[in-house]
Design a protein around this motif. Structure first.
Motif, PDB file in Angstrom:
ATOM      1  N   ASN A  52       0.793  -1.238   0.032  1.00  0.00           N
ATOM      2  CA  ASN A  52       0.057  -0.002  -0.172  1.00  0.00           C
ATOM      3  C   ASN A  52       0.877   1.086   0.053  1.00  0.00           C
ATOM      4  O   ASN A  52       0.381   2.242   0.201  1.00  0.00           O
ATOM      5  CB  ASN A  52      -1.073   0.009   1.082  1.00  0.00           C
ATOM      6  N   ARG A 140     -16.773   2.814   7.215  1.00  0.00           N
ATOM      7  CA  ARG A 140     -15.983   3.949   6.927  1.00  0.00           C
ATOM      8  C   ARG A 140     -15.611   4.834   8.155  1.00  0.00           C
ATOM      9  O   ARG A 140     -14.639   5.238   8.690  1.00  0.00           O
ATOM     10  CB  ARG A 140     -16.431   4.713   5.846  1.00  0.00           C
ATOM     11  N   GLU A 144     -12.177   5.255  10.121  1.00  0.00           N
ATOM     12  CA  GLU A 144     -11.985   6.669  10.262  1.00  0.00           C
ATOM     13  C   GLU A 144     -11.507   7.053  11.794  1.00  0.00           C
ATOM     14  O   GLU A 144     -10.458   7.694  12.183  1.00  0.00           O
ATOM     15  CB  GLU A 144     -12.767   7.914   9.796  1.00  0.00           C
ATOM     16  N   GLU A 148      -7.443   4.577  10.341  1.00  0.00           N
ATOM     17  CA  GLU A 148      -6.728   3.715   9.269  1.00  0.00           C
ATOM     18  C   GLU A 148      -7.065   4.449   7.969  1.00  0.00           C
ATOM     19  O   GLU A 148      -8.354   4.721   7.481  1.00  0.00           O
ATOM     20  CB  GLU A 148      -7.667   2.554   9.192  1.00  0.00           C
ATOM     21  N   GLU A 150      -7.610   5.411   4.075  1.00  0.00           N
ATOM     22  CA  GLU A 150      -8.231   4.709   2.849  1.00  0.00           C
ATOM     23  C   GLU A 150      -7.138   4.253   1.815  1.00  0.00           C
ATOM     24  O   GLU A 150      -5.911   5.021   1.909  1.00  0.00           O
ATOM     25  CB  GLU A 150      -9.172   5.629   2.098  1.00  0.00           C
ATOM     26  N   ALA A 156      -6.744  -0.318  -3.994  1.00  0.00           N
ATOM     27  CA  ALA A 156      -8.072  -0.455  -3.370  1.00  0.00           C
ATOM     28  C   ALA A 156      -8.680  -1.841  -3.682  1.00  0.00           C
ATOM     29  O   ALA A 156      -9.236  -2.603  -2.916  1.00  0.00           O
ATOM     30  CB  ALA A 156      -9.256   0.532  -3.993  1.00  0.00           C
TER      31      ALA A 156
END
Length: 161
Positions: A52, A140, A144, A148, A150, A156
């Protein structure tokens, strides 16, 4: 349990999250079983973090994993021996090394992620459509609150951890 109405209490929410986490731990364990002869859960987490990010230094990796630099170094040494990660000198700072994934490391992350995605897809498909939208918003907000980030758009599909 499906007919139970949520009251919004923190304790009820914690119980629901703990129950869902048991499901997700099971999904994760089953997907890891396909590569358990190659990497441990902790090593897979390291590979996913590297997947990532572009190349990162050891201190950044340690911070992202919430471990000490020496722990991250030991992990990297094992993954280097397995030819799953790369280590190269930073051309802009000779005292620093940059860490990344090999093609084999990237393929391993993709394989585990694909197994997880398939099982989670099966579970989510069994949910009513309206509840899926609620779940997206709730997850989500949960991520948040835990700080963490996105995933990057290009990762993704492979956030696999």
């Amino acid at each position: 349990m499906a007919g139970r109405r949520a009251t919004g209490g923190v304790d009820e929410l914690v119980t629901a999250v703990l129950t869902a986490s048991r499901v997700l731990v099971g999904v994760s364990a089953r997907s890891l079983a396909t590569v358990e002869d190659t990497v441990t859960l902790t090593q897979l987490r390291t590979l996913v973090v590297l997947d990532n990010h572009d190349e990162i230094n050891l201190n950044t990796l340690a911070d992202l994993l919430s471990v000490t630099s020496s722990t991250a170094m030991r992990m990297m040494n094992r993954l280097l021996a397995a030819d799953l990660v790369t280590r190269r000198d930073n051309p802009e700072n000779r005292r620093e090394v940059l860490l990344g994934l090999t093609d084999a490391g990237r393929r391993l992350v993709r394989r585990v992620t694909a197994a997880r995605r398939a099982e989670i897809t099966r579970i989510v498909a069994a949910m009513p459509d309206a509840r899926r939208n609620e779940l997206v918003l709730a997850l989500r907000a949960f991520a948040e609150a835990a700080n963490e980030p996105e995933p990057r758009p290009e990762s993704a599909a492979t956030i696999g951890w």
